[in-house]
Design an enzyme around this catalytic site. Structure first.
Site, PDB file in Angstrom:
ATOM      1  N   GLY A   1      -6.973 -31.216  19.766  1.00 25.60           N
ATOM      2  CA  GLY A   1      -6.548 -30.171  19.060  1.00 25.60           C
ATOM      3  C   GLY A   1      -5.624 -28.876  19.530  1.00 25.60           C
ATOM      4  O   GLY A   1      -5.619 -27.875  20.349  1.00 25.60           O
TER       5      GLY A   1
ATOM      6  N   ASP B   1       2.943 -34.910  27.345  1.00 23.69           N
ATOM      7  CA  ASP B   1       3.789 -34.240  27.584  1.00 23.69           C
ATOM      8  C   ASP B   1       4.061 -35.084  29.335  1.00 23.69           C
ATOM      9  O   ASP B   1       5.770 -35.212  28.965  1.00 23.69           O
ATOM     10  CB  ASP B   1       3.769 -32.911  28.030  1.00 23.69           C
ATOM     11  CG  ASP B   1       3.378 -31.956  26.827  1.00 23.69           C
ATOM     12  OD1 ASP B   1       4.018 -32.493  25.918  1.00 23.69           O
ATOM     13  OD2 ASP B   1       2.309 -31.460  26.762  1.00 23.69           O
TER      14      ASP B   1
ATOM     15  N   HIS C   1       0.903 -26.598  26.679  1.00 26.83           N
ATOM     16  CA  HIS C   1       1.499 -27.615  25.732  1.00 26.83           C
ATOM     17  C   HIS C   1       1.978 -27.050  24.359  1.00 26.83           C
ATOM     18  O   HIS C   1       1.514 -26.728  23.109  1.00 26.83           O
ATOM     19  CB  HIS C   1      -0.252 -28.855  25.154  1.00 26.83           C
ATOM     20  CG  HIS C   1       0.155 -29.764  24.360  1.00 26.83           C
ATOM     21  ND1 HIS C   1       1.329 -29.991  24.701  1.00 26.83           N
ATOM     22  CD2 HIS C   1       0.334 -29.641  22.879  1.00 26.83           C
ATOM     23  CE1 HIS C   1       1.709 -31.129  23.012  1.00 26.83           C
ATOM     24  NE2 HIS C   1       0.561 -30.508  21.836  1.00 26.83           N
TER      25      HIS C   1
HETATM   26  P1  NAI Z   1      -4.752 -35.282  11.244  1.00 26.77           P
HETATM   27  O1  NAI Z   1      -4.648 -34.528   9.996  1.00 26.77           O
HETATM   28  O2  NAI Z   1      -4.346 -36.684  11.124  1.00 26.77           O
HETATM   29  O3  NAI Z   1      -6.146 -35.251  11.438  1.00 26.77           O
HETATM   30  C1  NAI Z   1      -7.286 -33.990  11.957  1.00 26.77           C
HETATM   31  C2  NAI Z   1      -8.406 -34.408  11.199  1.00 26.77           C
HETATM   32  O4  NAI Z   1      -9.425 -33.321  11.851  1.00 26.77           O
HETATM   33  C3  NAI Z   1      -9.278 -34.507   9.932  1.00 26.77           C
HETATM   34  O5  NAI Z   1      -9.660 -35.154   9.523  1.00 26.77           O
HETATM   35  C4  NAI Z   1     -10.103 -32.957   9.607  1.00 26.77           C
HETATM   36  O6  NAI Z   1     -10.351 -33.523   8.740  1.00 26.77           O
HETATM   37  C5  NAI Z   1     -10.739 -33.584  11.232  1.00 26.77           C
HETATM   38  N1  NAI Z   1     -11.273 -31.579  10.946  1.00 26.77           N
HETATM   39  C6  NAI Z   1     -11.011 -29.844  11.046  1.00 26.77           C
HETATM   40  N2  NAI Z   1     -11.585 -29.816  10.709  1.00 26.77           N
HETATM   41  C7  NAI Z   1     -12.108 -30.439  12.013  1.00 26.77           C
HETATM   42  C8  NAI Z   1     -13.840 -29.953  12.221  1.00 26.77           C
HETATM   43  N3  NAI Z   1     -14.175 -28.240  12.493  1.00 26.77           N
HETATM   44  N4  NAI Z   1     -14.373 -30.293  12.730  1.00 26.77           N
HETATM   45  C9  NAI Z   1     -14.167 -32.008  12.733  1.00 26.77           C
HETATM   46  N5  NAI Z   1     -12.955 -32.341  12.789  1.00 26.77           N
HETATM   47  C10 NAI Z   1     -12.274 -31.405  11.386  1.00 26.77           C
HETATM   48  O7  NAI Z   1      -4.339 -34.430  12.311  1.00 26.77           O
HETATM   49  P2  NAI Z   1      -3.803 -35.454  14.069  1.00 26.77           P
HETATM   50  O8  NAI Z   1      -2.865 -36.485  14.052  1.00 26.77           O
HETATM   51  O9  NAI Z   1      -5.306 -36.843  14.088  1.00 26.77           O
HETATM   52  O10 NAI Z   1      -3.704 -34.890  14.919  1.00 26.77           O
HETATM   53  C11 NAI Z   1      -5.223 -34.092  15.566  1.00 26.77           C
HETATM   54  C12 NAI Z   1      -4.312 -32.625  16.237  1.00 26.77           C
HETATM   55  O11 NAI Z   1      -4.010 -33.036  17.052  1.00 26.77           O
HETATM   56  C13 NAI Z   1      -4.164 -31.661  15.283  1.00 26.77           C
HETATM   57  O12 NAI Z   1      -4.270 -29.915  16.000  1.00 26.77           O
HETATM   58  C14 NAI Z   1      -2.063 -31.740  16.150  1.00 26.77           C
HETATM   59  O13 NAI Z   1      -1.113 -30.813  16.685  1.00 26.77           O
HETATM   60  C15 NAI Z   1      -2.834 -31.858  17.734  1.00 26.77           C
HETATM   61  N6  NAI Z   1      -2.139 -32.977  18.748  1.00 26.77           N
HETATM   62  C16 NAI Z   1      -2.069 -32.566  20.490  1.00 26.77           C
HETATM   63  C17 NAI Z   1      -1.297 -33.286  20.817  1.00 26.77           C
HETATM   64  C18 NAI Z   1      -1.500 -32.988  22.741  1.00 26.77           C
HETATM   65  O14 NAI Z   1      -0.592 -33.805  23.254  1.00 26.77           O
HETATM   66  N7  NAI Z   1      -2.260 -31.981  22.958  1.00 26.77           N
HETATM   67  C19 NAI Z   1      -0.082 -34.696  20.210  1.00 26.77           C
HETATM   68  C20 NAI Z   1      -0.338 -34.773  18.694  1.00 26.77           C
HETATM   69  C21 NAI Z   1      -1.137 -34.098  17.737  1.00 26.77           C
END
Ligand code: NAI
Length: 327
Positions: free
Chosen positions: A129, A158, A186
């Site tokens: 995240g 990446d 990142h």
């Molecule tokens: P999404 O919005 O589809 O899912 C995120 C989920 O996290 C939601 O279901 C939400 O309810 C849940 N959530 C929020 N706060 C929470 C908490 N305190 N405890 C448990 N669950 C919680 O987002 P997606 O697409 O799944 O992406 C997740 C994260 O990954 C984002 O921050 C995104 O920017 C990041 N990301 C990182 C990458 C990397 O290379 N490091 C690559 C792609 C995404």
């Protein structure tokens, strides 16, 4: 062997949906290791996570020993051996950096505390995240009894993007390329480095032989790939991010192949002039469940400037979360 407890936060999100089935199928820890999945969500998304758990049941995966869904971090991390921290607060329109960091502090501080309180002694944490490196630092700082190095952040997406771009440029397969590195954060400042990469034993930078392509095409394409995916797909990278999370933990636990290395964001020990404690991406090899930074690489001027710029951004983020009292 007892099943390994794998905790996934943000389990009802789009990465979660692409991740959980692969964990349960054995892609994370290999074909001989059973897993218990612990899915952590916010209360509003627990029902959706339960729906995903029903689908996991319906796959009848032989390696899936159990699934629990909860909105209680203490429960989710109790006895956890591997934690994938995917759920985070995204930046919304008009949100200042301070607000973003503060919102994520509200997530990663209690999760760090819960890991400290109850995780297994061999816990390995991967933060996906965003802002991943700094979220990992926040969680780590609230888990003083866990070895600091167990907190890592994901730059493997990446790394994989860079492999793919370089393979296309040179007309080879990704398997032909070894020893590529992502340095730093990142974020858009990350530095994909091909100067030590080898393509079938030959130096990749020499084969490319085009510094302008590296500076003006390769590096920005890799760094901005996330935005390009959003533009094309209308949603952010999910399957490729889940795949990278699998790769990161798989290699950490089961080792990197001989003659190659990978990229992980890990707490710096001061190597390559990166200030100690900053969670920055390095070239690493893994063996016996431990990673080590590849030492002794010569860093040329082109690379030095780019590593320094990305590390400076990480130092700024650290200082900002310090200023906000989050660490
Ligand atoms: P999404 O919005 O589809 O899912 C995120 C989920 O996290 C939601 O279901 C939400 O309810 C849940 N959530 C929020 N706060 C929470 C908490 N305190 N405890 C448990 N669950 C919680 O987002 P997606 O697409 O799944 O992406 C997740 C994260 O990954 C984002 O921050 C995104 O920017 C990041 N990301 C990182 C990458 C990397 O290379 N490091 C690559 C792609 C995404």
């Amino acid at each position: 062997m007892a099943p390994v407890n794998v905790t996934v936060t943000g389990a009802a999100g789009q990465i979660g949906y692409a991740l959980l089935f692969r964990i349960a199928s054995g892609a994370l820890l290999g074909p001989d290791t059973k897993v218990n999945l612990r899915l952590l969500e916010i209360p509003a998304a627990v029902k959706a996570a339960e729906g995903t758990a029903m689908e996991l049941d319906d796959c009848a995966f032989p390696l899936l020993a159990g699934i629990e869904v909860t909105d209680d971090a203490k429960k989710a991390f109790d006895g956890a051996n591997v934690a994938l921290l995917v759920g985070a607060r995204p930046r919304t329109k008009g949100m200042e950096r301070g607000d973003l960091l503060e919102a994520n502090g509200g997530i990663f501080k209690p999760q760090g505390e819960a890991i400290n309180a109850g995780a297994a002694s061999d816990i390995k944490v991967l933060v996906v995240g965003n802002p991943a490196n700094t979220n990992a630092l926040i969680a780590q700082q609230h888990a003083p009894d866990v070895p600091a190095g167990r907190f890592t952040a994901m730059t493997r997406l990446d790394h994989n993007r860079a492999l793919s771009q370089l393979a296309t440029k040179l007309g080879v397969t990704v398997e032909d390329i070894k020893k590529l590195t992502i340095w730093g954060n990142h974020s858009a400042t990350q530095y994909p480095d091909v100067f030590h990469a080898e393509v079938n034993g030959k130096n990749a930078a020499e084969l490319v032989n085009d510094e302008a392509w590296l500076a003006d095409s390769f590096i920005p394409t890799v760094a901005k790939r996330g935005a390009a995916i959003i533009e094309a797909r209308g949603a952010s990278s999910a399957a490729s991010a889940a795949n990278a999370a699998i790769d990161h933990v798989h290699d950490w636990v089961l080792g990197t192949p001989a003659g190659d290395w990978t990229s992980m964001a890990i707490p710096s020990d001061g190597s390559y002039g990166v200030p100690e404690g900053i969670i920055s991406s390095f070239p690493v090899t893994c063996a016996d469940g431990e990673y080590s930074i590849v030492q002794g690489l010569e860093v040329n001027e082109f690379s030095r400037a780019r590593i320094d710029a990305s590390v400076a951004e990480l130092v700024e983020e650290r200082d900002a979360v310090k200023g906000l009292g989050l660490i």
